[in-house]
Design a protein around this motif. Structure first.
Motif, mmCIF file in Angstrom:
data_model
loop_
_atom_site.group_PDB
_atom_site.id
_atom_site.type_symbol
_atom_site.label_atom_id
_atom_site.label_comp_id
_atom_site.label_asym_id
_atom_site.label_seq_id
_atom_site.Cartn_x
_atom_site.Cartn_y
_atom_site.Cartn_z
ATOM 1 N N UNK A 58 0.826 -1.200 0.000
ATOM 2 C CA UNK A 58 0.000 0.000 0.000
ATOM 3 C C UNK A 58 0.864 1.255 0.000
ATOM 4 N N UNK A 59 0.314 2.364 -0.489
ATOM 5 C CA UNK A 59 0.918 3.680 -0.320
ATOM 6 C C UNK A 59 0.109 4.518 0.658
ATOM 7 N N UNK A 60 -1.003 3.981 1.127
ATOM 8 C CA UNK A 60 -1.907 4.700 2.015
ATOM 9 C C UNK A 60 -3.345 4.499 1.568
ATOM 10 N N UNK A 61 -4.295 5.253 2.115
ATOM 11 C CA UNK A 61 -5.709 5.068 1.775
ATOM 12 C C UNK A 61 -6.007 5.200 0.293
ATOM 13 N N UNK A 62 -5.132 5.880 -0.444
ATOM 14 C CA UNK A 62 -5.402 6.126 -1.860
ATOM 15 C C UNK A 62 -5.122 4.923 -2.749
ATOM 16 N N UNK A 63 -4.219 4.032 -2.357
ATOM 17 C CA UNK A 63 -3.852 2.928 -3.245
ATOM 18 C C UNK A 63 -3.301 1.745 -2.465
ATOM 19 N N UNK A 64 -3.867 0.565 -2.736
ATOM 20 C CA UNK A 64 -3.374 -0.691 -2.163
ATOM 21 C C UNK A 64 -3.525 -1.790 -3.202
ATOM 22 N N UNK A 65 -2.844 -2.907 -2.985
ATOM 23 C CA UNK A 65 -2.930 -4.018 -3.931
ATOM 24 C C UNK A 65 -2.551 -5.328 -3.235
ATOM 25 N N UNK A 66 -2.996 -6.422 -3.822
ATOM 26 C CA UNK A 66 -2.597 -7.772 -3.407
ATOM 27 C C UNK A 66 -2.567 -8.613 -4.673
ATOM 28 N N UNK A 67 -1.432 -9.253 -4.960
ATOM 29 C CA UNK A 67 -1.273 -9.937 -6.240
ATOM 30 C C UNK A 67 -0.472 -11.219 -6.090
ATOM 31 N N UNK A 68 -0.923 -12.250 -6.813
ATOM 32 C CA UNK A 68 -0.180 -13.504 -6.917
ATOM 33 C C UNK A 68 -0.117 -13.931 -8.376
ATOM 34 N N UNK A 69 1.088 -14.245 -8.839
ATOM 35 C CA UNK A 69 1.320 -14.792 -10.173
ATOM 36 C C UNK A 69 1.736 -16.241 -9.973
ATOM 37 N N UNK A 90 4.467 7.918 -5.975
ATOM 38 C CA UNK A 90 4.441 7.781 -4.522
ATOM 39 C C UNK A 90 5.388 6.672 -4.091
ATOM 40 N N UNK A 91 5.783 6.701 -2.817
ATOM 41 C CA UNK A 91 6.600 5.636 -2.243
ATOM 42 C C UNK A 91 5.795 4.966 -1.144
ATOM 43 N N UNK A 92 5.530 3.686 -1.306
ATOM 44 C CA UNK A 92 4.821 2.905 -0.304
ATOM 45 C C UNK A 92 5.665 1.740 0.142
ATOM 46 N N UNK A 93 5.007 0.713 0.605
ATOM 47 C CA UNK A 93 5.726 -0.467 1.075
ATOM 48 C C UNK A 93 4.957 -1.714 0.654
ATOM 49 N N UNK A 94 5.650 -2.833 0.657
ATOM 50 C CA UNK A 94 4.991 -4.094 0.362
ATOM 51 C C UNK A 94 5.850 -5.268 0.765
ATOM 52 N N UNK A 95 5.243 -6.418 0.785
ATOM 53 C CA UNK A 95 5.931 -7.691 0.990
ATOM 54 C C UNK A 95 5.997 -8.364 -0.368
#
Length: 338
Positions: A185-196, A282-287
């Motif tokens: 996520x980068x915050x309330x404006x943008x999040x994601x969850x993805x698997x390939x 933007x700069x966010x974080x993820x695993x």
């Protein structure tokens, strides 16, 4: 089916030997320069629990404790909490879980205090035969994590971007060879969850979603290019493109710190990378990371499983090496005249 409050609480144990229930969360407080990953779960019918935690301070210490065979006498479940070894999750209220870990070299007391969108499953529609191999239910949500933690003798206040998931039901992961993932996520404006997901025989399955300002869209496809360290294990940089019906989202992923562990029961090795992610200016974080099926061993993939590398004797058409690159990577190389 949409989110229900019951998703956040311990479920009735099913009869299957591989029935499990687990909570996992990961986070990064870029200002405090600390991050982490923590999973709490158990298999009640096998009478084993699992607890894994990884913490780090940029420029300081890191801590890892992986225990995937905790005896049942160190586990407990109740209406609103689950204890596994040194780890505990308690539901203070729907959407508000509290996580604890109490060890000699590290302690955690963190609360997932804010959800950026309504939690949801990986898949909102009908599930395929592959998806039905997995858990009965799965919750995913990004948000804000606050609390305190200790690494060695240093204590930190945490105010972090975070993502959590929880799952319940029979877990059977043997259907895939390689699985790339990125949740963040980068915050309330943008999040994601993805698997390939790369299945045997060259088949692929993409699952996940992108959420903008609370509006969720399913993924249609997911592509990834990775720059790996000379150890052959550590992803240093990666580029991932997430396609939805309305947009193409390009993630630039930079590893901050990571760890490896075995997923049990099963022959799987996972590499998790706590990462800074640049997207939309933007700069966010993820695993970010990869799960590999160790049963492949010295197996050489078939041609259908590869695009660039040749694995079959005899004649075959030349493959343009740039065709395997994501457009963002191809553009970057062209700018640098590569």
């Amino acid at each position: 089916m949409g989110y229900e409050e019951s998703w956040d609480y311990p479920h009735t144990v099913g009869p299957e030997e591989n029935w499990q229930e687990s909570d996992c969360y990961w986070w990064l407080d870029a200002e405090a320069r600390i991050g982490g990953w923590h999973r709490i779960g158990w298999y009640p019918n096998q009478k084993i629990g699992q607890s894994s935690i990884f913490l780090y301070e940029m420029g300081g210490d890191r801590f890892l404790d992986r225990n995937i065979e905790i005896s049942a006498d160190q586990c407990a479940r109740a209406e609103a909490h689950q204890v596994v070894g040194l780890s505990k999750i308690s539901m203070l209220a729907p959407l508000r879980p509290a996580f604890e870990y109490k060890g000699v070299d590290a302690e955690v007391s963190l609360i997932f205090e804010e959800s950026f969108y309504t939690p949801r499953d990986w898949i909102s529609g009908a599930k395929t035969a592959y998806d039905l191999q997995s858990e009965t239910g799965h919750l995913e949500v990004s948000g804000r994590l606050r609390g305190t933690l200790r690494i060695a003798d240093r204590v930190f206040d945490v105010n972090a971007l975070a993502h959590r998931d929880r799952s319940w039901g029979p877990r059977n992961l043997v259907g895939f060879d390689v699985l790339w993932f990125c949740n963040g996520t980068t915050g309330p404006q943008l999040s994601w969850a993805a698997m390939d997901i790369r299945l045997a025989g060259g088949h692929r399955r993409t699952v996940g979603f992108v959420v903008r300002e609370g509006r969720s869209e399913e993924l249609i496809s997911c592509g990834v290019n990775v720059l790996t360290a000379a150890d052959g294990v550590t992803p240093l940089r990666a580029f991932m493109t997430l396609e939805t019906p309305s947009e193409s989202l390009n993630l630039e992923i930079e590893t901050v710190q990571g760890f490896m562990q075995r997923i049990a029961p099963g022959p799987f090795i996972v590499t998790n990378q706590s990462s800074l992610i640049r997207v939309d200016g933007q700069v966010g974080f993820g695993d970010f990371g990869v799960v590999q099926n160790a049963l492949r061993g010295s197996y050489i993939p078939m041609a259908a499983e590869l695009r660039l590398t040749c694995v079959e004797d005899g004649l075959s058409p030349f493959v343009d090496h740039r065709s395997v690159l994501l457009p963002t990577v191809r553009s970057l190389l062209e700018k640098n005249h590569v």
